[in-house]
Design an enzyme around this catalytic site. Structure first.
Site, PDB file in Angstrom:
ATOM      1  N   CYS A 102       0.966  -1.006  -0.103  1.00 20.53           N
ATOM      2  CA  CYS A 102       0.097   0.075  -0.185  1.00 20.53           C
ATOM      3  C   CYS A 102       0.992   1.337  -0.015  1.00 20.53           C
ATOM      4  O   CYS A 102       1.377   1.511  -1.002  1.00 20.53           O
ATOM      5  CB  CYS A 102      -1.090  -0.099   1.038  1.00 20.53           C
ATOM      6  SG  CYS A 102      -2.273   1.043   0.899  1.00 20.53           S
ATOM      7  N   HIS A 194      -3.446  -5.019   0.600  1.00 19.99           N
ATOM      8  CA  HIS A 194      -3.108  -5.327   1.669  1.00 19.99           C
ATOM      9  C   HIS A 194      -3.227  -7.075   1.787  1.00 19.99           C
ATOM     10  O   HIS A 194      -4.066  -7.591   2.264  1.00 19.99           O
ATOM     11  CB  HIS A 194      -3.943  -5.031   2.911  1.00 19.99           C
ATOM     12  CG  HIS A 194      -3.449  -3.680   3.187  1.00 19.99           C
ATOM     13  ND1 HIS A 194      -2.625  -3.025   3.994  1.00 19.99           N
ATOM     14  CD2 HIS A 194      -4.083  -2.375   2.602  1.00 19.99           C
ATOM     15  CE1 HIS A 194      -2.576  -1.780   3.719  1.00 19.99           C
ATOM     16  NE2 HIS A 194      -3.554  -1.231   3.105  1.00 19.99           N
ATOM     17  N   GLU A 196      -1.643  -8.870   3.966  1.00 19.21           N
ATOM     18  CA  GLU A 196      -1.686  -9.036   5.348  1.00 19.21           C
ATOM     19  C   GLU A 196      -2.996  -8.897   6.165  1.00 19.21           C
ATOM     20  O   GLU A 196      -3.190  -9.404   7.307  1.00 19.21           O
ATOM     21  CB  GLU A 196      -0.474  -8.244   6.149  1.00 19.21           C
ATOM     22  CG  GLU A 196      -0.897  -6.989   6.638  1.00 19.21           C
ATOM     23  CD  GLU A 196      -0.711  -5.989   5.392  1.00 19.21           C
ATOM     24  OE1 GLU A 196      -1.057  -4.655   5.785  1.00 19.21           O
ATOM     25  OE2 GLU A 196      -0.974  -6.413   4.354  1.00 19.21           O
TER      26      GLU A 196
END
Length: 257
Positions: A102, A194, A196
């Site tokens: 990001c 993202h 994660e």
């Protein structure tokens, strides 16, 4: 018996922990480690947003670096952002593996000569389908099972990459963002989404964006509704990131300056 050397990685944290992530996960560092770390590895945390950087003399000890997301502007002139850009240029020269997520994707692009700015179509929040380019499927090889031509990923950004650095390749795009993923040689990888994030982390983040008047309530409610109905392909993204960081990502054709 030969003792295998411990593999070291560093997370360059460009955001501060939210109360929610700190309470539920113990902080963003744990979120990244859970998604990307493997056995026999040591991960170190550097809070670059607070001016905490690895010492230049220690950079050679790390096999890879990950830059987190952030609410800050990747084009900003805050001292820590400028210092981060200098560090990223240094790591590029050293041919160290660097993964940007990001904000990390955007600031990595900026540091290496690309262009970044506000997204022309505004905020992108939710789960979006990303399509890989021919450069991803033809010019790169992995020790992974076949990757589908499209993968869904959690997104939360209002900035985007306009132009990748000269010599870099766009590896993925979506119907909202032209550069969802880019690479430069075999040691730089940027991902706009993202890998994660979990859905509950995004759900809480949406609430905070409404609270600080960054997005309108109606937009937030629509994003939350769509979030309930979709799933991100987290396992595929984690495998891509791990393959890149752990040295099993090999460019078949490379273009440099």
């Amino acid at each position: 018996m030969k003792v295998q050397k411990e593999r070291r990685f560093a997370l360059l944290m460009a955001a501060r922990n939210s109360d929610y992530v700190k309470k539920v996960y113990g902080g963003y560092f744990n979120v990244f480690v859970e998604a990307l770390a493997g056995e026999g590895e040591k991960w170190d945390l550097f809070r670059v947003v607070d001016g905490e950087f690895p010492h230049m003399d220690d950079l050679h000890n790390y096999e890879g670096f990950v830059i987190s997301g952030s609410p800050h502007d990747a084009n900003g002139d805050e001292y820590w952002i400028l210092e981060l850009c200098y560090l990223l240029k240094t790591l590029f020269t050293m041919q160290k593996k660097v993964l940007g997520i990001c904000f990390g994707h955007q600031v990595l692009c900026r540091a290496l000569g690309g262009k970044v700015g506000k997204a022309y179509s505004g905020w992108d929040i939710g789960i979006r389908k990303v399509r890989f380019t021919e450069d991803f499927s033809v010019n790169w090889s992995f020790d992974l099972a076949e990757i589908p031509p499209t993968l869904s990923i959690i997104e939360c950004h209002q900035d985007e990459v306009y132009e990748v650095p000269v010599g870099a390749q766009v590896l993925a795009y979506s119907d909202k963002t032209e550069v969802e993923m880019f690479t430069f040689g075999d040691n730089i990888l940027g991902i706009q989404g993202h890998p994660e994030y979990t859905k509950d982390i995004l759900d809480n983040l949406i609430d905070r964006l409404v609270w600080n008047n960054s997005i309108e309530k109606g937009f937030a409610e629509e994003a939350k509704l769509k979030l309930k109905k979709a799933e991100a392909d987290r396992k595929y993204w984690e495998r891509i990131c791990k393959s890149f960081l752990k040295g099993r990502w090999i460019a078949q054709s490379q273009t440099y300056f």
